[in-house]
Design a protein around this motif. Structure first.
Motif, short mmCIF file in Angstrom:
data_model
loop_
_atom_site.label_atom_id
_atom_site.label_comp_id
_atom_site.label_asym_id
_atom_site.label_seq_id
_atom_site.Cartn_x
_atom_site.Cartn_y
_atom_site.Cartn_z
N GLU A 68 0.91 -1.32 0.04
CA GLU A 68 0.10 0.17 -0.06
C GLU A 68 0.80 1.40 0.00
O GLU A 68 0.64 2.30 -0.73
N GLN A 69 1.95 1.10 0.79
CA GLN A 69 2.99 2.50 0.91
C GLN A 69 3.46 2.69 -0.55
O GLN A 69 3.62 3.79 -1.03
N LEU A 70 3.95 1.46 -1.22
CA LEU A 70 4.62 1.69 -2.62
C LEU A 70 3.58 2.19 -3.62
O LEU A 70 3.90 2.98 -4.33
N LYS A 71 2.16 1.81 -3.46
CA LYS A 71 1.26 2.22 -4.55
C LYS A 71 0.81 3.84 -4.16
O LYS A 71 0.80 4.57 -5.04
N LYS A 72 0.87 4.12 -2.90
CA LYS A 72 0.61 5.70 -2.38
C LYS A 72 2.06 6.38 -3.21
O LYS A 72 1.67 7.56 -3.84
N GLU A 73 3.31 5.88 -2.84
CA GLU A 73 4.44 6.59 -3.46
C GLU A 73 4.35 6.78 -5.03
O GLU A 73 4.77 7.58 -5.63
N ALA A 74 3.80 5.65 -5.54
CA ALA A 74 3.97 5.56 -7.14
C ALA A 74 2.81 6.68 -7.45
O ALA A 74 2.81 7.36 -8.58
N ALA A 75 1.83 6.77 -6.86
CA ALA A 75 0.52 7.70 -7.19
C ALA A 75 0.89 9.16 -7.06
O ALA A 75 0.85 9.98 -8.02
N GLU A 76 1.50 9.48 -6.16
CA GLU A 76 1.94 10.79 -5.65
C GLU A 76 3.02 11.15 -6.90
O GLU A 76 3.04 12.30 -7.15
N LYS A 77 4.14 10.21 -7.13
CA LYS A 77 4.84 10.38 -8.25
C LYS A 77 4.30 10.84 -9.47
O LYS A 77 4.65 11.88 -10.17
N ARG A 78 3.27 10.02 -9.91
CA ARG A 78 2.65 10.32 -11.21
C ARG A 78 1.95 11.60 -11.09
O ARG A 78 1.71 12.19 -12.25
N ALA A 79 1.17 11.80 -10.14
CA ALA A 79 0.37 12.96 -9.90
C ALA A 79 1.25 14.22 -10.15
O ALA A 79 1.00 15.31 -10.90
N LEU A 80 2.52 14.24 -9.53
CA LEU A 80 3.51 15.43 -9.94
C LEU A 80 3.98 15.55 -11.35
O LEU A 80 3.89 16.47 -11.71
N ASN A 81 4.30 14.23 -11.65
CA ASN A 81 4.62 14.47 -13.29
C ASN A 81 3.39 14.89 -14.19
O ASN A 81 4.12 15.70 -15.08
N ILE A 82 2.37 14.53 -13.92
CA ILE A 82 1.10 15.19 -14.42
C ILE A 82 1.13 16.78 -14.32
O ILE A 82 1.15 17.30 -15.43
N GLU A 83 1.36 17.04 -13.22
CA GLU A 83 1.13 18.65 -12.97
C GLU A 83 2.41 19.20 -13.79
O GLU A 83 2.32 20.24 -14.25
N ASN A 84 3.65 18.70 -13.38
CA ASN A 84 4.79 19.40 -14.12
C ASN A 84 4.66 19.36 -15.43
O ASN A 84 5.15 20.18 -16.36
N ARG A 85 4.31 18.50 -16.17
CA ARG A 85 4.43 18.06 -17.66
C ARG A 85 3.23 18.99 -18.26
O ARG A 85 3.51 19.38 -19.27
N ILE A 86 2.14 19.15 -17.68
CA ILE A 86 1.06 19.96 -18.21
C ILE A 86 1.67 21.28 -18.19
O ILE A 86 1.31 21.98 -19.09
N ALA A 87 2.28 21.94 -17.15
CA ALA A 87 2.50 23.13 -17.00
C ALA A 87 3.68 23.22 -18.06
O ALA A 87 3.86 24.45 -18.76
#
Length: 349
Positions: A68-87
């Motif tokens: 569960e912790q690894l999935k949470k970290e993966a989700a947070e990483k992908r969310a930041l990727n989305i935010e940065n890539r869109i910007a």
């Protein structure tokens, strides 16, 4: 002259505003397309990461909490990727549009609906698809494969004197089994049951073959140059065994308990019952100089039902396997013939 200059300035400003408005309106759908592409790419990448984590959990390499912790970290990483890539993508699009260099194919993008929630097991729009593993699993399943030698037991006749070749007669069994631990806190005794198909083949000696005459089936000499005669029965059976043997017990930090029988000695005792299908006799002979193969499919007065005893002894997945048909091969015959088989058996988890 002053009025002409003023009108030219107004006209220039009007054209500039119109052009800017058109660029802004044109950039809106392009920005939405960029977001959609970025979301899809990051979501697909997250799916692969979650599948890898789930595989590690399935193989007991990590605990449920660690997964569960690894999935949470993966989700947070992908969310930041989305935010940065869109910007980055939007800034570049604005730059290219402002300098008349932009086109819809200038930027490849990707995005996902950013949603992290444990209640519906959704991470960035990707379902985690895993429930907490069971603390104790008492029933598992296996594939069964067995093969070896086959012959018949005839009263007063030794195996070497039966009308069937020892080397050419054989059996194959293929099935699916379930294995349930009988005792609550011990894996020493297991109940194994399932469904399998048995093929028993007899290679007939001395130029003989089976002939069905009413309710009698007998071996008779072939009138011709017989090269080979084979007789095969097919049965659908339910095998049941009590399996005994030691085990390895493994306790995990999250409370899971698992039992393993890999490379451990085991003994299985039990039997089977089921139904027989039509028998098949294959003849190969020469006629007028030609090689002829003939296949005869009928019941040959074989018993409708079959049942017998079986057992195995081995280590890990591999065992020495024996089975004996209590039900005679043919019904209402002068002499009973009962199939007996000996071979190897694989129980594959």
């Amino acid at each position: 002259m002053q009025n002409i200059t003023k009108h030219l300035v107004y006209l220039f400003l009007l054209l500039a505003v119109s052009q800017l408005k058109a660029q802004v309106m044109d950039s809106i759908p392009r920005i939405e397309s960029i977001k959609e592409t970025i979301t899809t790419e990051e979501r697909d990448a997250l799916k692969l990461e979650i599948e890898t984590i789930n595989d590690q959990l399935e193989e007991d390499e990590i605990t449920f909490e660690e997964a569960e912790q690894l999935k949470k970290e993966a989700a947070e990483k992908r969310a930041l990727n989305i935010e940065n890539r869109i910007a980055i993508a939007v800034n570049r699009l604005e730059f290219l549009t402002r300098n008349n260099q932009g086109s819809k194919d200038d930027i490849q993008k990707t995005v996902v609906s950013i949603k992290i929630g444990d209640s519906d097991r959704e991470i960035l729009g990707v379902r985690a698809n895993r429930k907490p593993p069971k603390k104790d699993i008492r029933t598992g399943n296996q594939m069964l494969f067995a093969m070896g030698f086959n012959n018949t037991i005839i009263d007063g006749v030794s195996l070497s004197d039966t009308p069937y070749k020892l080397g050419g007669s054989g059996f194959v069994e293929l099935g699916w089994l379930w294995k349930t631990r009988v005792l609550k806190d011990s894996n020493f005794l297991r109940f194994k049951y399932g469904l399998s198909v048995q093929w028993n083949k007899l290679d007939i000696k001395n130029d003989m073959y089976f002939v069905q005459d009413g309710n009698q089936t007998t071996l008779q000499s072939f009138d011709g140059d017989l090269k080979r005669a084979k007789f095969r029965t097919t049965s659908l059976v339910i095998p049941m065994h009590l399996e005994f043997g030691p085990w390895n017990k493994k306790d995990y930090k999250d409370g899971r308990v698992r039992y393993f029988n890999h490379n451990k000695f085991k003994v299985g005792l039990g039997g089977y019952f089921g139904v027989n299908g039509n028998a098949v006799q294959k003849l190969t002979y020469k006629e007028n100089g030609d090689r002829v193969k003939e296949k005869i499919k009928r019941n040959f007065n074989t018993n409708t039902f079959t049942y017998g005893l079986s057992g195995y002894i081995g280590v890990g997945d591999l065992s020495l396997y024996a089975k004996y048909d209590i039900a005679p091969l043919f019904k209402n015959q002068t002499f009973d013939q009962n199939n007996i088989s000996l071979g190897i058996r694989l129980d594959l988890d």
